[in-house]
Write a protein that holds these residues in place. Sequence first.
Motif, PDB file in Angstrom:
ATOM      1  N   THR A 286       0.819  -1.219   0.000  1.00 54.71           N
ATOM      2  CA  THR A 286       0.000   0.000   0.000  1.00 54.71           C
ATOM      3  C   THR A 286       0.851   1.266   0.000  1.00 54.71           C
ATOM      4  O   THR A 286       0.353   2.335  -0.323  1.00 54.71           O
ATOM      5  CB  THR A 286      -0.958   0.006   1.204  1.00 54.71           C
ATOM      6  OG1 THR A 286      -0.206  -0.153   2.422  1.00 54.71           O
ATOM      7  CG2 THR A 286      -1.962  -1.124   1.093  1.00 54.71           C
ATOM      8  N   GLU A 289       1.481   3.186  -4.646  1.00 58.37           N
ATOM      9  CA  GLU A 289       0.159   3.314  -5.260  1.00 58.37           C
ATOM     10  C   GLU A 289       0.116   2.822  -6.703  1.00 58.37           C
ATOM     11  O   GLU A 289      -0.966   2.654  -7.268  1.00 58.37           O
ATOM     12  CB  GLU A 289      -0.301   4.777  -5.202  1.00 58.37           C
ATOM     13  CG  GLU A 289      -0.497   5.289  -3.769  1.00 58.37           C
ATOM     14  CD  GLU A 289      -0.930   6.742  -3.740  1.00 58.37           C
ATOM     15  OE1 GLU A 289      -0.965   7.369  -4.826  1.00 58.37           O
ATOM     16  OE2 GLU A 289      -1.215   7.250  -2.643  1.00 58.37           O
ATOM     17  N   ASN A 316      -8.345  -4.004  -2.242  1.00 59.89           N
ATOM     18  CA  ASN A 316      -8.356  -3.141  -3.428  1.00 59.89           C
ATOM     19  C   ASN A 316      -7.376  -3.606  -4.504  1.00 59.89           C
ATOM     20  O   ASN A 316      -7.218  -2.936  -5.524  1.00 59.89           O
ATOM     21  CB  ASN A 316      -8.026  -1.701  -3.023  1.00 59.89           C
ATOM     22  CG  ASN A 316      -9.108  -1.092  -2.149  1.00 59.89           C
ATOM     23  OD1 ASN A 316     -10.290  -1.428  -2.295  1.00 59.89           O
ATOM     24  ND2 ASN A 316      -8.722  -0.223  -1.235  1.00 59.89           N
ATOM     25  N   TYR A 317      -6.728  -4.734  -4.265  1.00 59.69           N
ATOM     26  CA  TYR A 317      -5.754  -5.257  -5.220  1.00 59.69           C
ATOM     27  C   TYR A 317      -6.216  -6.621  -5.725  1.00 59.69           C
ATOM     28  O   TYR A 317      -6.992  -7.309  -5.074  1.00 59.69           O
ATOM     29  CB  TYR A 317      -4.375  -5.412  -4.561  1.00 59.69           C
ATOM     30  CG  TYR A 317      -3.768  -4.107  -4.115  1.00 59.69           C
ATOM     31  CD1 TYR A 317      -2.862  -3.425  -4.916  1.00 59.69           C
ATOM     32  CD2 TYR A 317      -4.113  -3.559  -2.885  1.00 59.69           C
ATOM     33  CE1 TYR A 317      -2.302  -2.225  -4.498  1.00 59.69           C
ATOM     34  CE2 TYR A 317      -3.561  -2.359  -2.462  1.00 59.69           C
ATOM     35  CZ  TYR A 317      -2.654  -1.694  -3.278  1.00 59.69           C
ATOM     36  OH  TYR A 317      -2.110  -0.515  -2.867  1.00 59.69           O
ATOM     37  N   ARG A 318      -5.707  -7.006  -6.870  1.00 66.00           N
ATOM     38  CA  ARG A 318      -5.967  -8.333  -7.402  1.00 66.00           C
ATOM     39  C   ARG A 318      -4.886  -9.268  -6.879  1.00 66.00           C
ATOM     40  O   ARG A 318      -3.717  -9.156  -7.244  1.00 66.00           O
ATOM     41  CB  ARG A 318      -5.960  -8.306  -8.931  1.00 66.00           C
ATOM     42  CG  ARG A 318      -6.426  -9.616  -9.559  1.00 66.00           C
ATOM     43  CD  ARG A 318      -6.497  -9.520 -11.078  1.00 66.00           C
ATOM     44  NE  ARG A 318      -5.189  -9.360 -11.692  1.00 66.00           N
ATOM     45  CZ  ARG A 318      -4.668  -8.201 -12.058  1.00 66.00           C
ATOM     46  NH1 ARG A 318      -5.334  -7.073 -11.888  1.00 66.00           N
ATOM     47  NH2 ARG A 318      -3.468  -8.135 -12.626  1.00 66.00           N
TER      48      ARG A 318
END
Length: 377
Positions: A286, A289, A316-318
């Motif tokens: 994190t 960005e 929020n990430y794959r």
Amino acid sequence: MTEPHAHYVGLMSGTSMDAVDGVLVSFFPDRVHLTCTHSMPYPAELREGLLRLVNNQGTPEDLGTADQWVGEVFAQCTNELIAASGIDRKHIAAIGSHGQTLRHHPGGPHPFSLQIGDPNVIAERTGLTTVADFRRRDMAAGGQGAPLVPAFHQWLFQTTAETRAIVNIGGIANITVLPQAPQDTVLGFDTGPGNGLMDAWCQQHWQQPFDEDGRHARAGTLLPQLLHALLSDPYFNAPPPKSTGKEYFNLQWLNQRAPGLHQANPEDIQRTLLELTVASIAKAITDDESIGGVYICGGGARNTMLMKQLTHQLANYRLCSTQDIGLAPEWVEAAAFAWLAMRSLQQAAGNLPTVTGARGPRILGAIYAGASTLSIR
């Protein structure tokens, strides 16, 4: 498919000291072909001896014995791997052996990194050229000597489609950030404890070498104050280049950061140690960005509780496995040292100075000739 020029063996035993992982691979311009894999557990007596040495309990004789014995196990793993593969040894160019790390000390006036597993024994028992001692040339050039796998990550996993983070969760966890723009700098560093602290706590309280699927952690409750105390260690906020090991993140460190743990529920401590691994990895991601996909490799990928919590923290990430981009997670590090052996024979650099902090690119590894390369004049 065009036939590769040669096969390479990669051998890796991480800080968990549970087994030697071996791969037989060949390299194409844009991919690695995994021909065969083999994992060989250490004999219990050897593993116990290695753990004593890591804990500063042992004599020079113990060290010499372990060096030779680890070399024998690495050689046996190689011979069994080759037998299972059906590949003729004449088609194998070299073995890349990481060795077994006993101590990694990149700081202070006399930095060093100590890996054992005598490559003379490996070369003699297998008849194959063996490349070993990869870390110390980088350290001699002012680098940390670790992590070394980011160069391999860059070669295999970098793409112009996205900025990728490759996260290896072994005894210690490390991250490689591969920028979408090829001209941008590749970054990488050790994030902190991976499985190492959890394994040590599990061994101490349940006499089990690791917490399978995070079962003990799942039965516990997070202790927020303890997690905060552990995360306050300066290492987590130190800028890279940085690397560490079990000589730093161990049960002694845990007791120093949080005295009185004997009064707590062991499952709660295990859960908090799992969250420490999750939080330190998540912070590294994190903080950047630009990262799109996050790809996990290493033994930690098999810990379902760890992966569940990491997925939650990185919602929020794959989050994927390196299997999705070309190589199964359990074999990435062994393949990396096969690749580094190839680079050494090619007289090509194997380190990334932007990762290790070395003064420049260096050819890594010492070469121990195999029987097939020798001739009498």
